[in-house]
Scaffold this active site. Structure first.
Site, mmCIF file in Angstrom:
data_model
loop_
_atom_site.group_PDB
_atom_site.id
_atom_site.type_symbol
_atom_site.label_atom_id
_atom_site.label_comp_id
_atom_site.label_asym_id
_atom_site.label_seq_id
_atom_site.Cartn_x
_atom_site.Cartn_y
_atom_site.Cartn_z
ATOM 1 N N ARG A 63 17.516 -7.659 -57.643
ATOM 2 C CA ARG A 63 17.697 -9.050 -57.191
ATOM 3 C C ARG A 63 17.143 -10.048 -58.206
ATOM 4 O O ARG A 63 17.659 -11.136 -58.365
ATOM 5 C CB ARG A 63 17.024 -9.250 -55.843
ATOM 6 C CG ARG A 63 17.933 -8.862 -54.689
ATOM 7 C CD ARG A 63 17.408 -9.441 -53.384
ATOM 8 N NE ARG A 63 16.196 -8.752 -52.980
ATOM 9 C CZ ARG A 63 16.179 -7.680 -52.203
ATOM 10 N NH1 ARG A 63 17.302 -7.195 -51.725
ATOM 11 N NH2 ARG A 63 15.043 -7.102 -51.876
ATOM 12 N N LYS A 163 17.923 9.714 -50.515
ATOM 13 C CA LYS A 163 17.644 10.037 -49.134
ATOM 14 C C LYS A 163 16.634 9.038 -48.569
ATOM 15 O O LYS A 163 15.916 8.463 -49.355
ATOM 16 C CB LYS A 163 17.122 11.482 -48.997
ATOM 17 C CG LYS A 163 15.764 11.739 -49.696
ATOM 18 C CD LYS A 163 14.751 12.288 -48.754
ATOM 19 C CE LYS A 163 13.680 11.386 -48.311
ATOM 20 N NZ LYS A 163 12.638 10.999 -49.226
ATOM 21 N N HIS A 193 16.030 15.812 -53.604
ATOM 22 C CA HIS A 193 15.527 16.417 -54.847
ATOM 23 C C HIS A 193 14.800 17.745 -54.613
ATOM 24 O O HIS A 193 14.589 18.498 -55.553
ATOM 25 C CB HIS A 193 14.686 15.421 -55.664
ATOM 26 C CG HIS A 193 13.276 15.251 -55.200
ATOM 27 N ND1 HIS A 193 12.923 14.370 -54.214
ATOM 28 C CD2 HIS A 193 12.128 15.831 -55.610
ATOM 29 C CE1 HIS A 193 11.618 14.423 -54.036
ATOM 30 N NE2 HIS A 193 11.100 15.308 -54.875
ATOM 31 N N LYS A 197 14.622 21.554 -57.138
ATOM 32 C CA LYS A 197 13.411 22.172 -57.697
ATOM 33 C C LYS A 197 13.720 23.593 -58.156
ATOM 34 O O LYS A 197 14.437 24.323 -57.470
ATOM 35 C CB LYS A 197 12.298 22.198 -56.639
ATOM 36 C CG LYS A 197 11.732 20.805 -56.369
ATOM 37 C CD LYS A 197 10.687 20.847 -55.276
ATOM 38 C CE LYS A 197 10.169 19.465 -54.987
ATOM 39 N NZ LYS A 197 9.048 19.054 -55.833
ATOM 40 N N GLU A 231 0.130 16.291 -48.701
ATOM 41 C CA GLU A 231 -0.009 15.502 -49.936
ATOM 42 C C GLU A 231 -1.310 14.700 -49.877
ATOM 43 O O GLU A 231 -1.681 14.205 -48.803
ATOM 44 C CB GLU A 231 1.164 14.529 -50.088
ATOM 45 C CG GLU A 231 2.512 15.207 -50.225
ATOM 46 C CD GLU A 231 3.645 14.205 -50.384
ATOM 47 O OE1 GLU A 231 4.284 14.197 -51.439
ATOM 48 O OE2 GLU A 231 3.874 13.429 -49.455
ATOM 49 N N ASP A 250 11.168 10.710 -43.832
ATOM 50 C CA ASP A 250 10.947 10.770 -45.284
ATOM 51 C C ASP A 250 10.868 12.211 -45.771
ATOM 52 O O ASP A 250 11.320 12.524 -46.873
ATOM 53 C CB ASP A 250 9.642 10.027 -45.618
ATOM 54 C CG ASP A 250 9.378 9.932 -47.116
ATOM 55 O OD1 ASP A 250 10.326 9.620 -47.859
ATOM 56 O OD2 ASP A 250 8.226 10.181 -47.541
ATOM 57 N N HIS A 255 13.887 16.573 -46.605
ATOM 58 C CA HIS A 255 13.520 17.643 -47.541
ATOM 59 C C HIS A 255 13.233 18.974 -46.827
ATOM 60 O O HIS A 255 13.715 20.024 -47.238
ATOM 61 C CB HIS A 255 12.260 17.267 -48.320
ATOM 62 C CG HIS A 255 12.419 16.078 -49.225
ATOM 63 N ND1 HIS A 255 13.536 15.865 -49.992
ATOM 64 C CD2 HIS A 255 11.568 15.051 -49.514
ATOM 65 C CE1 HIS A 255 13.368 14.744 -50.708
ATOM 66 N NE2 HIS A 255 12.192 14.240 -50.432
ATOM 67 N N LYS A 341 0.539 12.346 -45.515
ATOM 68 C CA LYS A 341 -0.081 11.641 -46.639
ATOM 69 C C LYS A 341 -1.598 11.627 -46.466
ATOM 70 O O LYS A 341 -2.119 11.669 -45.346
ATOM 71 C CB LYS A 341 0.421 10.195 -46.695
ATOM 72 C CG LYS A 341 1.935 10.060 -46.819
ATOM 73 C CD LYS A 341 2.471 10.625 -48.117
ATOM 74 C CE LYS A 341 3.940 10.310 -48.310
ATOM 75 N NZ LYS A 341 4.702 11.337 -48.989
#
Ligand code: BG6
Length: 484
Positions: A63, A163, A193, A197, A231, A250, A255, A341
């Site tokens: 933008r 995604k 992704h 891997k 993570e 997410d 995944h 997370k």
């Protein structure tokens, strides 16, 4: 916007794939977090390896109004941020092919994109094809797709969608219909992704190339499958996207479902791209819709203080789920999935926990046999077995052997985004998701999207809510056994 500095566009270093056509790459969301962390460094890596087409230009879109030179500097920062040491000559040849087209893009207003394309088209070739990459939040996919159609940028084009492709069964269907109204399915590359891997690709090679592994790949031998991606990282850099998405969409319904499908699939008819894709995507139809008692959500302490998080947000930063796959092969074997997370450690681990054998030996430790794969980095495979402890008695002991894929001689692993972007340039869709597969994934996720569990608060650096651990039926998370 400054006038583009025209750099002659010729073949890249060592380009050895002359069959690749001249290409105009357009990266939507080029100033965003995903583009910086993953997509732009991946294009540079493809270039360094001589895997880009001989003639190409990459136009970033966003933008803002960013000069070509500032964009080039920005991309340099992104590439250096991944720890790559730049060769100045190589870098300036790469940077000379980067342009920026600001002012946004939709069906009524193309911003400056069409003008920038006009200025580079003669350099790449009048008949250049397009590879569009939509590195934007899901809400922007529809308007961008309409824009690509309205401005005639879909002829001889491939379009990569990040995604999550949709955020619910309904929004998935609306998006997919909109995409199909604009282009043919063969032009669509829905990226996940985790499928790119190295270690994920090894899952099916290991299984179908080794009788030892193939013979245990079923409910007679496997007690539980864990797909566990804790993570340590936080979401401060992309809190607005994350707050609208959450850990379940997410990671889990995207995944982790795809990795579950890689494990659960029936043998493909052949190892051709189409058969592999078909085998992986069709087993998702056997995923039983998740029940609320099989799902735990958590929210990390301090999440609500992030500037872009909505006041009182109930978005989950942790999700764990027990998934059942209703096929003869996997009936009654729970697939336990987890991601979150700011947890105690980072791991990306797929583990088949084996049943104890019936037989004459007493005292075999419970759940001791395991075949475990680390999907992180270049990948690792660990096999845990019960042995006789050397000594005079008949004591048993559990030992683990490790095989690192980066120890394989002459290996040349590609990071997942590099591998998948390369597949897009070649037209290989085997590691991309299909509309039919995603429709089934959203069907299985729907009960949780319709009635999400209330997130349980957990401390930064912890293992997440104990309620999530309980889904492993007392086995515990295998990832805890390994060093990060
Ligand atoms: C992304 C998610 O798709 O994958 C992130 O949006 C997650 O939340 C990331 O951290 C994990 O990717 P990687 O590269 O560590 O495998």
């Amino acid at each position: 916007m400054s006038t583009p500095e025209v750099t002659p566009v010729g073949p890249g270093p060592g380009t050895d794939e002359p069959d690749q056509e001249p290409t105009i790459f357009v990266l939507f969301g080029a100033t965003g977090d995903l583009a910086h962390r993953m997509v732009l460094p991946a294009y540079y890596e493809l270039y360094r390896r001589g895997l880009m087409p001989a003639h190409w230009v990459l136009i970033g879109n966003g933008r803002g109004d960013v000069s070509h030179e500032d964009f080039q500097g920005d991309v340099r920062g992104a590439v250096e941020g991944t720890g790559v040491q730049l060769d100045e000559q190589e870098w300036s040849a790469f940077a000379g092919r980067l342009r920026f087209a600001g002012g946004g893009f939709d069906d009524t207003d193309p911003g400056s994109l069409l003008d920038v394309i006009d200025t580079v088209r003669h350099q790449v070739g009048d008949n250049a094809r397009y590879i569009h990459y939509l590195a934007v939040p899901p809400v922007a996919f529809g308007p961008l797709t309409d824009g690509l159609k309205a401005h005639d940028l879909l002829t001889r084009a491939r379009v990569v969608y990040e995604k999550p492709y949709g955020t619910s069964p309904q929004s998935f269907q609306e998006l997919d219909d909109r995409v199909h109204a604009a282009m043919d399915e063969s032009q669509v590359y829905r990226i996940d992704h985790f499928l790119g891997k190295e270690a994920t690709q090894d899952l099916h090679v290991l299984r179908f190339a080794n009788t030892l592994v193939a013979s245990i790949w079923n409910n007679r031998h496997v007690a539980q499958v864990q797909i566990d991606v804790p993570e340590t990282l936080d979401v401060a850099d992309r809190a607005a996207f994350y707050d609208a998405t959450g850990a379940f969409r997410d990671m889990v319904a995207t995944h982790l479902f795809q990795v579950a499908a890689e494990i659960a699939m029936e043998p493909p008819v052949s190892f051709s791209a189409a058969d592999l894709q078909d085998a992986r995507e069709s087993v998702i139809a056997a995923f039983r819709p998740l029940r609320s008692e099989d799902v735990v959500f958590g929210q990390v302490e301090g999440y609500l203080d992030l500037p872009e998080v909505r006041e009182g947000s109930t978005t989950e930063t942790y999700a764990a789920a027990r998934l059942w796959v209703d096929t003869d092969r996997w009936r009654d074997v729970p697939f336990v999935l987890r991601s979150g997370k700011q947890l105690a450690k980072s791991e990306q681990r797929v583990t088949l926990i084996l049943k104890e054998p019936d037989g004459p030996l007493d005292g075999v430790p419970l759940h001791a046999g395991e075949l475990s794969f680390s999907l992180a980095g270049d990948g690792e495979i660990e096999l845990s077995l019960v042995l006789k402890k050397p000594g005079p008695g008949l004591d048993t002991v559990r030992q683990t052997m490790r095989l690192s894929l980066d120890d394989v001689p002459d290996s040349d692993p590609l990071p997942p985004y590099v591998a998948l972007l390369h597949d897009v340039t070649l037209g290989d869709r085997s590691l991309f998701t299909t509309g039919a597969g995603l429709e089934q994934a959203w069907r299985a996720a729907a009960p949780i999207i319709d009635a999400p569990p209330t997130p349980i608060r957990y401390a930064v650096g912890s293992d997440g809510p104990a309620e999530g651990d309980a889904l492993t039926d007392g086995i515990g998370w295998v990832a805890a056994q390994f060093d990060s």
